[in-house]
Design a protein around this motif. Sequence first.
Motif, PDB file in Angstrom:
ATOM      1  N   ARG A   1      -9.056   3.312   5.940  1.00  8.76           N
ATOM      2  CA  ARG A   1      -7.918   3.413   6.852  1.00  8.76           C
ATOM      3  C   ARG A   1      -7.982   2.476   8.046  1.00  8.76           C
ATOM      4  N   LYS A   2      -9.105   1.831   8.281  1.00  7.29           N
ATOM      5  CA  LYS A   2      -9.236   0.978   9.458  1.00  7.29           C
ATOM      6  C   LYS A   2      -8.851  -0.459   9.119  1.00  7.29           C
ATOM      7  N   TRP A   3      -9.787  -1.365   9.190  1.00  2.00           N
ATOM      8  CA  TRP A   3      -9.484  -2.788   9.050  1.00  2.00           C
ATOM      9  C   TRP A   3      -9.061  -3.171   7.637  1.00  2.00           C
ATOM     10  N   LEU A   4      -9.384  -2.360   6.643  1.00  2.00           N
ATOM     11  CA  LEU A   4      -8.918  -2.631   5.276  1.00  2.00           C
ATOM     12  C   LEU A   4      -7.440  -2.311   5.099  1.00  2.00           C
ATOM     13  N   ARG A   5      -6.880  -1.511   6.008  1.00  3.59           N
ATOM     14  CA  ARG A   5      -5.454  -1.178   6.036  1.00  3.59           C
ATOM     15  C   ARG A   5      -5.032  -0.343   4.825  1.00  3.59           C
ATOM     16  N   GLY A   6      -5.950   0.495   4.358  1.00  3.50           N
ATOM     17  CA  GLY A   6      -5.639   1.399   3.268  1.00  3.50           C
ATOM     18  C   GLY A   6      -5.198   2.754   3.783  1.00  3.50           C
ATOM     19  N   PRO A   7      -4.982   3.712   2.888  1.00  2.00           N
ATOM     20  CA  PRO A   7      -4.549   5.058   3.296  1.00  2.00           C
ATOM     21  C   PRO A   7      -5.686   5.849   3.936  1.00  2.00           C
ATOM     22  N   ARG A   8      -5.307   6.823   4.745  1.00  2.00           N
ATOM     23  CA  ARG A   8      -6.292   7.794   5.218  1.00  2.00           C
ATOM     24  C   ARG A   8      -6.793   8.590   4.027  1.00  2.00           C
ATOM     25  N   GLY A   9      -7.986   9.161   4.164  1.00  5.41           N
ATOM     26  CA  GLY A   9      -8.543   9.942   3.066  1.00  5.41           C
ATOM     27  C   GLY A   9      -9.138   9.093   1.969  1.00  5.41           C
ATOM     28  N   THR A  10      -9.533   7.863   2.308  1.00 10.86           N
ATOM     29  CA  THR A  10     -10.190   6.990   1.328  1.00 10.86           C
ATOM     30  C   THR A  10     -11.433   6.370   1.955  1.00 10.86           C
ATOM     31  N   GLY A  11     -12.397   6.059   1.119  1.00 12.20           N
ATOM     32  CA  GLY A  11     -13.618   5.404   1.558  1.00 12.20           C
ATOM     33  C   GLY A  11     -14.463   5.097   0.340  1.00 12.20           C
TER      34      GLY A  11
ATOM     35  N   VAL B   1       0.836  -1.202   0.000  1.00 10.85           N
ATOM     36  CA  VAL B   1       0.000   0.000   0.000  1.00 10.85           C
ATOM     37  C   VAL B   1       0.870   1.251   0.000  1.00 10.85           C
ATOM     38  N   THR B   2       1.825   1.316   0.915  1.00  8.52           N
ATOM     39  CA  THR B   2       2.679   2.508   0.969  1.00  8.52           C
ATOM     40  C   THR B   2       3.514   2.640  -0.291  1.00  8.52           C
ATOM     41  N   GLU B   3       3.998   1.528  -0.828  1.00  7.80           N
ATOM     42  CA  GLU B   3       4.782   1.593  -2.066  1.00  7.80           C
ATOM     43  C   GLU B   3       3.930   2.075  -3.232  1.00  7.80           C
ATOM     44  N   THR B   4       2.672   1.655  -3.273  1.00  9.87           N
ATOM     45  CA  THR B   4       1.776   2.103  -4.340  1.00  9.87           C
ATOM     46  C   THR B   4       1.536   3.598  -4.251  1.00  9.87           C
ATOM     47  N   VAL B   5       1.254   4.087  -3.047  1.00 10.42           N
ATOM     48  CA  VAL B   5       0.986   5.512  -2.864  1.00 10.42           C
ATOM     49  C   VAL B   5       2.232   6.343  -3.171  1.00 10.42           C
ATOM     50  N   ILE B   6       3.340   5.986  -2.571  1.00  8.33           N
ATOM     51  CA  ILE B   6       4.568   6.764  -2.767  1.00  8.33           C
ATOM     52  C   ILE B   6       5.039   6.684  -4.214  1.00  8.33           C
ATOM     53  N   GLY B   7       4.892   5.514  -4.819  1.00 10.24           N
ATOM     54  CA  GLY B   7       5.295   5.369  -6.208  1.00 10.24           C
ATOM     55  C   GLY B   7       4.526   6.293  -7.133  1.00 10.24           C
ATOM     56  N   HIS B   8       3.228   6.421  -6.887  1.00  7.98           N
ATOM     57  CA  HIS B   8       2.447   7.308  -7.753  1.00  7.98           C
ATOM     58  C   HIS B   8       2.787   8.767  -7.497  1.00  7.98           C
ATOM     59  N   LEU B   9       3.007   9.133  -6.236  1.00  7.25           N
ATOM     60  CA  LEU B   9       3.393  10.512  -5.944  1.00  7.25           C
ATOM     61  C   LEU B   9       4.713  10.858  -6.637  1.00  7.25           C
ATOM     62  N   ARG B  10       5.638   9.931  -6.653  1.00  5.87           N
ATOM     63  CA  ARG B  10       6.905  10.175  -7.355  1.00  5.87           C
ATOM     64  C   ARG B  10       6.691  10.322  -8.856  1.00  5.87           C
TER      65      ARG B  10
ATOM     66  N   ALA C   1      -3.908   7.971  -3.234  1.00  4.18           N
ATOM     67  CA  ALA C   1      -4.618   7.325  -2.132  1.00  4.18           C
ATOM     68  C   ALA C   1      -5.597   6.276  -2.651  1.00  4.18           C
ATOM     69  N   ARG C   2      -6.295   6.584  -3.737  1.00  4.10           N
ATOM     70  CA  ARG C   2      -7.240   5.605  -4.272  1.00  4.10           C
ATOM     71  C   ARG C   2      -6.521   4.372  -4.810  1.00  4.10           C
ATOM     72  N   LEU C   3      -5.383   4.581  -5.436  1.00  3.46           N
ATOM     73  CA  LEU C   3      -4.597   3.423  -5.873  1.00  3.46           C
ATOM     74  C   LEU C   3      -4.148   2.607  -4.662  1.00  3.46           C
ATOM     75  N   GLY C   4      -3.804   3.298  -3.573  1.00  2.00           N
ATOM     76  CA  GLY C   4      -3.433   2.603  -2.348  1.00  2.00           C
ATOM     77  C   GLY C   4      -4.586   1.810  -1.765  1.00  2.00           C
ATOM     78  N   LEU C   5      -5.793   2.364  -1.824  1.00  2.30           N
ATOM     79  CA  LEU C   5      -6.962   1.636  -1.358  1.00  2.30           C
ATOM     80  C   LEU C   5      -7.155   0.362  -2.172  1.00  2.30           C
ATOM     81  N   GLY C   6      -7.013   0.477  -3.474  1.00  2.00           N
ATOM     82  CA  GLY C   6      -7.132  -0.706  -4.321  1.00  2.00           C
ATOM     83  C   GLY C   6      -6.097  -1.759  -3.964  1.00  2.00           C
ATOM     84  N   ALA C   7      -4.869  -1.319  -3.693  1.00  2.00           N
ATOM     85  CA  ALA C   7      -3.813  -2.256  -3.304  1.00  2.00           C
ATOM     86  C   ALA C   7      -4.152  -2.934  -1.982  1.00  2.00           C
ATOM     87  N   ALA C   8      -4.742  -2.197  -1.038  1.00  2.00           N
ATOM     88  CA  ALA C   8      -5.105  -2.769   0.265  1.00  2.00           C
ATOM     89  C   ALA C   8      -6.180  -3.841   0.113  1.00  2.00           C
ATOM     90  N   VAL C   9      -7.189  -3.569  -0.705  1.00  3.35           N
ATOM     91  CA  VAL C   9      -8.261  -4.546  -0.884  1.00  3.35           C
ATOM     92  C   VAL C   9      -7.745  -5.772  -1.622  1.00  3.35           C
TER      93      VAL C   9
END
Length: 390
Positions: free
Chosen positions: A212-222, A33-42, A270-278
């Motif tokens: 951000r809770k039990w799905l273990r995704g980024p904050r700011g997603t739902g 999840v963090t790699e997906t988010v940071i990778g896209h920001l880069r 963040a949305r890409l991170g949510l997808g990675a978490a699910v």
Amino acid sequence: MVDEQRVRADTPGVGNGAVFLDSAGSSLPPRVVTETVIGHLRREAEIGGYRAASERLDDLAGVKTVIGELINATPGTIALSDSATRAWSDFFYAVPLRPGDRILISGADYASNAIAALQRARATGARVEQIPDDAEGRIDIEALDAMMDERVRLVSLLHVPTNGGLVNPVAAAARIARAGGALVVLDACQSAGQLPLDVTELGVDALSATGRKWLRGPRGTGFLYLRPELAASLEPGRLDLHSAAWIAPDEYRMAPDASRFEFWEHDVAARLGLGAAVRYLLDLGPDQVYAAIAERADYLRGAFGDLPGVTVRDLGVDHSGIVSFTVEGVAPVDVRDRLRDSDITVTVSHAGSTLLDMSARGLDSVVRASPHCFVGYEEMDRFVAAVAAL
């Protein structure tokens, strides 16, 4: 059985003596999840946000696909949002209300939902009423049935309260509400990622959840789920050029599905991170993850039962991964802070979050421990020992 060794290896935040017990607040994401988010920001830093997003259009569409797989829904019934509260509110404020309409909420309903219901009731002349609890603290199904009439427009159900281990009988309550002609919205903020969610079996009209809770995704997603025919019949309180098309100088046409509840601008990373978490949850096996969470929560309840001066505050028959408790003579915020000094993370649920329930039980606050599947039993034993030392 969940692969605990893999899960712990995939979670940079575990180990090193720390004990993390706040997945009901904002969980520790897996590395992907963090790699997906940071990778896209880069990538945005390299080529700009528009071009970077255009490279990931298929992946962005895939976020709804994997969420749909998790909750047994089609992508067109899902709107991505920046929080569960936003998702719930966007639906709730789109439901037409008239003077005399009744809005039913549960005793464990979350403050944000109750405040929205009270505000709309004040503005429209509708009424907000509480569904009684049964002897175990759950929604009283028989009492709900007795409350139903043609004036009940909306029934708000909370799957898992923020302040305890209760799991409400959602499917039974939804059947009664819909049979009476009411719409049913389910707050799944604390159940998505730790309990099975099948929108067909639950029978709800709408469902809101956070990443951000039990799905273990980024904050700011739902996300928001809407029953297909409902998604095409409600008009959101706000529209833009994504949720609607400007087709004539004085005319617009809303999107035909749940995307009418989305705006064009959003946090792509963040949305890409949510997808990675699910996807990560689906790859592990949701049922195995749910079982591991339940086992850990039950372990803590059992351990606390042997500690003098510690009272478990969970209600219900079926329990979730949230374990709430108090320590005699020590305020919950002091319990939290003293545990934090030992690098043990828990949180506190205050009466203002679930006013009806906490007031009925005479509680100002409770400590909340919420172990995910990456928490080891040695870590939980360390936590129990630290509570005993208080």
